[in-house]
Design a protein around this motif. Structure first.
Motif, PDB file in Angstrom:
ATOM      1  N   SER A 271       0.844  -1.211   0.000  1.00  0.00           N
ATOM      2  CA  SER A 271       0.000   0.000   0.000  1.00  0.00           C
ATOM      3  C   SER A 271       0.872   1.252   0.000  1.00  0.00           C
ATOM      4  CB  SER A 271      -0.941   0.005   1.213  1.00  0.00           C
ATOM      5  OG  SER A 271      -0.202   0.070   2.416  1.00  0.00           O
ATOM      6  N   PRO A 273       0.161   5.511   0.105  1.00  0.00           N
ATOM      7  CA  PRO A 273      -0.869   6.558   0.200  1.00  0.00           C
ATOM      8  C   PRO A 273      -0.840   7.461  -1.044  1.00  0.00           C
ATOM      9  CG  PRO A 273       0.947   7.005   1.698  1.00  0.00           C
ATOM     10  CD  PRO A 273       1.165   5.631   1.164  1.00  0.00           C
ATOM     11  N   THR A 275      -0.671  10.513  -1.411  1.00  0.00           N
ATOM     12  CA  THR A 275       0.196  11.686  -1.302  1.00  0.00           C
ATOM     13  C   THR A 275       1.650  11.358  -1.618  1.00  0.00           C
ATOM     14  OG1 THR A 275       0.399  11.217   1.048  1.00  0.00           O
ATOM     15  CG2 THR A 275      -1.286  12.830   0.381  1.00  0.00           C
ATOM     16  N   THR A 299       2.099   9.572   7.620  1.00  0.00           N
ATOM     17  CA  THR A 299       1.495   8.399   6.965  1.00  0.00           C
ATOM     18  C   THR A 299       2.522   7.250   6.945  1.00  0.00           C
ATOM     19  OG1 THR A 299       0.321   7.640   4.989  1.00  0.00           O
ATOM     20  CG2 THR A 299       2.195   9.122   4.655  1.00  0.00           C
ATOM     21  N   GLU A 300       2.216   6.214   6.161  1.00  0.00           N
ATOM     22  CA  GLU A 300       3.160   5.092   6.076  1.00  0.00           C
ATOM     23  C   GLU A 300       2.947   4.329   4.776  1.00  0.00           C
ATOM     24  OE1 GLU A 300       0.722   1.547   8.405  1.00  0.00           O
ATOM     25  OE2 GLU A 300       2.418   2.502   9.428  1.00  0.00           O
ATOM     26  N   ILE A 301       4.021   3.688   4.350  1.00  0.00           N
ATOM     27  CA  ILE A 301       4.002   2.742   3.234  1.00  0.00           C
ATOM     28  C   ILE A 301       4.160   1.340   3.806  1.00  0.00           C
ATOM     29  CG2 ILE A 301       5.272   1.975   1.187  1.00  0.00           C
ATOM     30  CD1 ILE A 301       6.075   4.872   0.720  1.00  0.00           C
TER      31      ILE A 301
END
Length: 323
Positions: A271, A273, A275, A299-301
């Motif tokens: 996944s 995000p 952005t 956020t995170e990957i």
């Protein structure tokens, strides 16, 4: 009753008493079983190394006045072997040799027997016990070694001690270790050998039971094994531990590279995000902010492997632009 009859009665009664007494005496003194003695009365095997054959003998003697013939033998275990003698003449002594194979026998006390059936004595067999003890000729310590929980490719020391119980010198001829283990025996002119080495955990997570097999220079000695129990878990480390684009848009890097250290299992992006943009180059993730991404970004990957049971790998991503 005439005088002749009276005299005959005087003779017949005592004679009948004498004959009857002889018959009763013969019946009372008749043996209750065959007159077959064994010296000693037990097959004494002593201490026997596991996997070896051992023999013991007794001497059978016919103590009767008639020949005796052993027609059958019953064995409590197929591991025993013996050859029956022919007819035994009165007063004759013959050896009876028994051999037992301990290959399939458990360690510990031997409590077995053979039963000899003698012709003419179907209800009176002769039982000869078999006693002894089976022990390990070789012992390995520890027999099972628990290495605990290891990280993929983590190294762990392993040590095994092999002992020959009869005290004779021992040499390890061949070692068959599991993958990832290199064991080096320290051969000395003694009955005890220590094998030491380093085990490298596999890259695949899971619970494992691996076997180490040792062969000695004495072909008569059994092959001996030890077991390694361990659990492997996949643990990945990130360098750097997160992607931080800083506090200023003008000074922010165009891209951030995060190196993932761990198992060599191929990774894939799970996944990303909206952005951010990200791509994989081997075990490195290249992360970039999109131009329309907000100034403040938390956020995170997430990455993973082809195995859905393995844990996912999150990469935190931050930016705190002031303008």
């Amino acid at each position: 009753m005439g005088s002749f009859a009276r005299q005959a009665l005087y003779v017949a009664v005592p004679l009948a008493l004498v004959v009857g007494g002889l018959v009763v005496r013969k019946l009372l003194t008749r043996p209750v079983g065959p007159s077959l003695s064994a010296t000693p009365d037990t097959f004494a095997l002593g201490n026997v190394a596991e996997g070896r054959k051992v023999s013991a003998s007794v001497t059978l003697r016919n103590t009767s006045s008639s020949p005796l013939e052993i027609t059958r033998v019953d064995k409590s275990c197929d591991c025993t072997d013996l050859t029956l003698p022919g007819p035994i003449a009165p007063g004759q002594s013959v050896p009876l040799k028994l051999t037992i194979d301990t290959t399939a026998q458990r360690r510990g006390a031997i409590n077995k027997a053979i039963v000899l059936h003698v012709k003419g004595w179907p209800k009176h067999p002769v039982t000869l016990p078999i006693h002894g003890s089976i022990y390990d000729e070789l012992s390995i310590t520890p027999k099972t070694q628990n290495l605990g929980t290891l990280i993929c490719r983590e190294k762990h020391p392993v040590s095994l001690t092999l002992t020959r119980l009869d005290g004779k010198p021992l040499t390890v001829r061949k070692v068959e270790p599991p993958a990832g283990l290199a064991l080096t025996p320290k051969n000395t002119a003694s009955s005890t050998i220590t094998l030491s080495g380093i085990f490298t955990a596999p890259e695949v997570p899971g619970e494992f039971q691996e076997t180490v097999t040792l062969h000695t220079d004495d072909a008569a000695l059994p092959i001996i094994t030890a077991r390694l129990d361990f659990t492997v878990k996949a643990v990945y480390t990130l360098v750097p531990r997160f992607a931080h684009f800083g506090l200023s848009r003008e000074k922010a890097p165009k891209e951030i590279r995060v190196k993932i250290n761990g198992p060599s299992t191929p990774l894939k992006l799970l996944s990303v995000p909206p952005t951010l943009t990200a791509k994989l180059e081997g075990s490195t993730v290249i992360i970039m902010r999109r131009p329309d991404a907000p100034k403040r970004l938390v956020t995170e990957i997430r990455l993973g492997t082809q195995n859905p049971q393995q844990p996912q790998i999150p990469i935190p991503v931050y930016s705190f632009f002031s303008k």
